[in-house]
Scaffold this motif. Structure first.
Motif, mmCIF file in Angstrom:
data_model
loop_
_atom_site.group_PDB
_atom_site.id
_atom_site.type_symbol
_atom_site.label_atom_id
_atom_site.label_comp_id
_atom_site.label_asym_id
_atom_site.label_seq_id
_atom_site.Cartn_x
_atom_site.Cartn_y
_atom_site.Cartn_z
ATOM 1 N N VAL A 1 2.339 6.501 0.760
ATOM 2 C CA VAL A 1 1.814 5.326 1.820
ATOM 3 C C VAL A 1 0.848 4.322 1.484
ATOM 4 C CG1 VAL A 1 2.721 6.877 3.743
ATOM 5 C CG2 VAL A 1 0.382 6.694 2.982
ATOM 6 N N SER A 2 -0.073 4.965 0.389
ATOM 7 C CA SER A 2 -1.194 4.003 -0.055
ATOM 8 C C SER A 2 -0.961 3.021 -1.140
ATOM 9 C CB SER A 2 -2.115 5.007 -0.298
ATOM 10 O OG SER A 2 -2.119 5.455 -1.539
ATOM 11 N N GLY B 1 3.283 9.005 9.617
ATOM 12 C CA GLY B 1 2.899 8.607 8.332
ATOM 13 C C GLY B 1 3.777 8.784 7.335
ATOM 14 N N LEU B 2 4.743 9.854 7.300
ATOM 15 C CA LEU B 2 5.751 10.271 6.286
ATOM 16 C C LEU B 2 6.768 9.068 6.378
ATOM 17 C CD1 LEU B 2 5.656 13.977 6.314
ATOM 18 C CD2 LEU B 2 4.480 12.345 4.613
ATOM 19 N N ALA B 3 7.149 8.768 7.636
ATOM 20 C CA ALA B 3 8.307 7.950 7.886
ATOM 21 C C ALA B 3 8.125 6.627 7.461
ATOM 22 C CB ALA B 3 8.482 7.704 9.386
ATOM 23 N N ILE C 1 10.977 4.171 5.537
ATOM 24 C CA ILE C 1 11.160 2.538 6.038
ATOM 25 C C ILE C 1 11.216 1.636 4.522
ATOM 26 C CG2 ILE C 1 10.129 0.798 7.097
ATOM 27 C CD1 ILE C 1 9.146 2.810 9.297
ATOM 28 N N ILE C 2 10.120 1.837 3.936
ATOM 29 C CA ILE C 2 9.891 0.919 2.775
ATOM 30 C C ILE C 2 11.376 1.046 1.777
ATOM 31 C CG2 ILE C 2 8.789 0.487 0.574
ATOM 32 C CD1 ILE C 2 6.173 1.283 2.235
ATOM 33 N N PRO D 1 11.368 -6.298 -1.555
ATOM 34 C CA PRO D 1 9.799 -5.516 -1.557
ATOM 35 C C PRO D 1 8.813 -5.978 -0.936
ATOM 36 C CG PRO D 1 11.098 -5.279 -3.502
ATOM 37 C CD PRO D 1 11.896 -6.310 -2.843
ATOM 38 N N THR D 2 8.581 -7.276 -0.993
ATOM 39 C CA THR D 2 7.490 -8.198 -0.383
ATOM 40 C C THR D 2 7.574 -8.065 1.023
ATOM 41 O OG1 THR D 2 7.590 -9.844 -2.418
ATOM 42 C CG2 THR D 2 6.424 -10.668 -0.471
ATOM 43 N N GLU D 3 8.909 -8.140 1.551
ATOM 44 C CA GLU D 3 9.032 -8.214 3.028
ATOM 45 C C GLU D 3 8.775 -6.765 3.575
ATOM 46 O OE1 GLU D 3 12.410 -11.723 3.295
ATOM 47 O OE2 GLU D 3 12.817 -9.643 3.199
ATOM 48 N N ALA D 4 9.364 -5.708 2.480
ATOM 49 C CA ALA D 4 8.823 -4.419 2.893
ATOM 50 C C ALA D 4 7.298 -4.223 3.022
ATOM 51 C CB ALA D 4 9.512 -3.400 1.775
#
Length: 425
Positions: free
Chosen positions: A107-108, A219-221, A225-226, A237-240
């Motif tokens: 996530v980071s 957090g894991l979700a 989503i990405i 990827p940019t919109e993600a």
């Protein structure tokens, strides 16, 4: 002569203690002023063109998402879930630390952020449980490198922008190597724990595991989503990255409520500082790459290596040695932007997959983050543990053997990186 002047000035500035970004930009400008044919006006135009690259827009959004997740207690919930899942094993707290690093890396997108978020909580807990501080620091320092290998990864975004490689493919290519390295670290910890008889923790009940998992699910979700959004064709990827920033804000402020609306400006400011630092390095490094391209340095090196009739496996040895040395002295983003334009065309001539090359570069840069004298994770770990940098280097060094073995493994078995992207087309 121009090439020699460019690199001599770069290294002189760096040895003088000049920040890498300033050294890159200043050496490029002076080289063009004294040896080149471009004007200063063309340089300013080039800096503007490089900074407006669409793919690079993902960086500030991923940084912002990571800032909300770090400040908003996501790391704490992930650590609790990891400890409930594997804390009862031999070396369970250390294994849970690696598992937490894997989860937070997803996530980071940043290794130093992973070390700070996880290490600031688990290292003290491991010491209280009976682990030595050097062992705890070495584990987290090395496991934190997963932040740039497990997607989303800021370094992968930079590589994609520099080489025009699909960022989505790079993200998926990092999944299996990242999880494999995490498992290898956990197995090594388990073996050491059995030999040294580290303390065991009581087994968590199924109810406790489920409760911890439920608390960390928001957090894991973000990972699903990405990656699901990119490969489902919902967004680029940019919109993600933009979606992840908005999602992280909602989770931290309205779902977990670890951050109040009054704290949001502070998070935005912290994320802005990191973004400005990264973008300043990127723009100056792309300016440096522009000078290299203008002088045809990548083409000349490529022609020379091809003339030597070097096989792909031999070239990859050269790549690994070059990147390992560079990683000792420079920050990952700068290395990617300086060396990718040189190595990429040669790799293409030799038939090396661009995605595979990207993963090889990222793993090398992972190792650089824990290699003295400039390894960033070493300094971050020293900061959160109050250990001296020498003590952290000594604690982290034994794990380098495992990382180097893993690098060889991934370098010469491309399927580890390419199986998942090819499966998804």
């Amino acid at each position: 002569m121009t090439t020699i002047a460019l690199f001599v000035m770069l290294f002189v500035f760096m040895f003088m203690g000049t920040p890498v970004a300033v050294a890159l930009g200043l050496s490029s400008i002076l080289t063009i002023l004294f040896f080149g044919t471009d004007s200063l006006a063309s340089l300013s135009l080039k800096m503007y063109e490089t900074s407006e690259h669409f793919t690079l827009m993902a960086i500030p959004f991923f940084v912002l998402a990571g800032a909300f997740m770090t400040t908003g207690g996501v790391a704490r919930r992930m650590i609790r879930f990891a400890n409930a899942s594997v804390g009862h094993l031999h070396g369970g707290l250390a294994i849970a630390s690696v598992m937490a690093c894997c989860l937070f890396a997803a996530v980071s997108g940043s290794s130093p952020a992973t070390v700070v978020a996880v290490g600031s909580i688990v290292i003290a807990g491991m010491v209280r449980a009976g682990y030595s501080q050097p062992f705890a620091a070495g584990v987290v320092c090395n496991a934190g490198t997963l932040g740039i290998l497990i997607p989303p990864s800021i370094v992968m975004v930079v590589y994609g922008a520099a080489t025009e490689t699909s960022v989505g493919a790079l993200f998926m290519a990092g999944v299996i190597p990242g999880l494999t390295l995490g498992v290898l670290l956990m197995v090594a910890i388990y073996i050491i724990a059995r030999i040294k008889k580290f303390p065991l923790q009581p087994r968590a009940s199924a109810r406790e595991v489920l409760t911890a998992g439920r608390d960390s699910i928001w957090g894991l979700a973000l990972v699903f989503i990405i990656l699901g959004g990119i490969y489902g064709g919902v967004f680029t990827p940019t919109e993600a990255a933009a979606v992840s920033a908005v999602y992280a804000f909602v989770v931290a402020v309205f779902i977990y409520r670890d951050i109040g609306l009054k704290q949001v400006p502070g998070v935005l400011l912290d994320a802005s500082k990191v973004t400005i630092m990264l973008m300043f390095i990127i723009v100056n490094a792309l300016l440096f790459a522009h000078v290299l391209t203008t002088e045809r340095i990548p083409q000349i090196i490529a022609e020379q290596i091809i003339a030597w009739d070097m096989a792909a496996w031999q070239f990859l040895i050269v790549v690994n040695i070059l990147l390992l040395i560079a990683g000792m002295f420079m920050e990952p983003t700068g290395i990617i932007l300086i060396l990718a334009p040189i190595l990429f065309p040669i790799a293409m001539e030799l038939g090396i997959d661009p995605v595979h090359l990207g993963i090889i570069m990222v793993i090398n840069l992972e190792i650089g983050l824990v290699t003295p004298p400039i390894g960033l994770n070493l300094f971050v770990t020293a900061g959160i543990t109050k250990m001296t940098i020498g003590q952290v280097i000594k604690a982290a060094s034994p794990w380098l053997i495992l990382l180097l073995g893993f690098l060889v493994f991934v370098t010469y078995i491309p399927a580890i990186s390419l199986w998942l992207p090819k499966l998804l087309g």
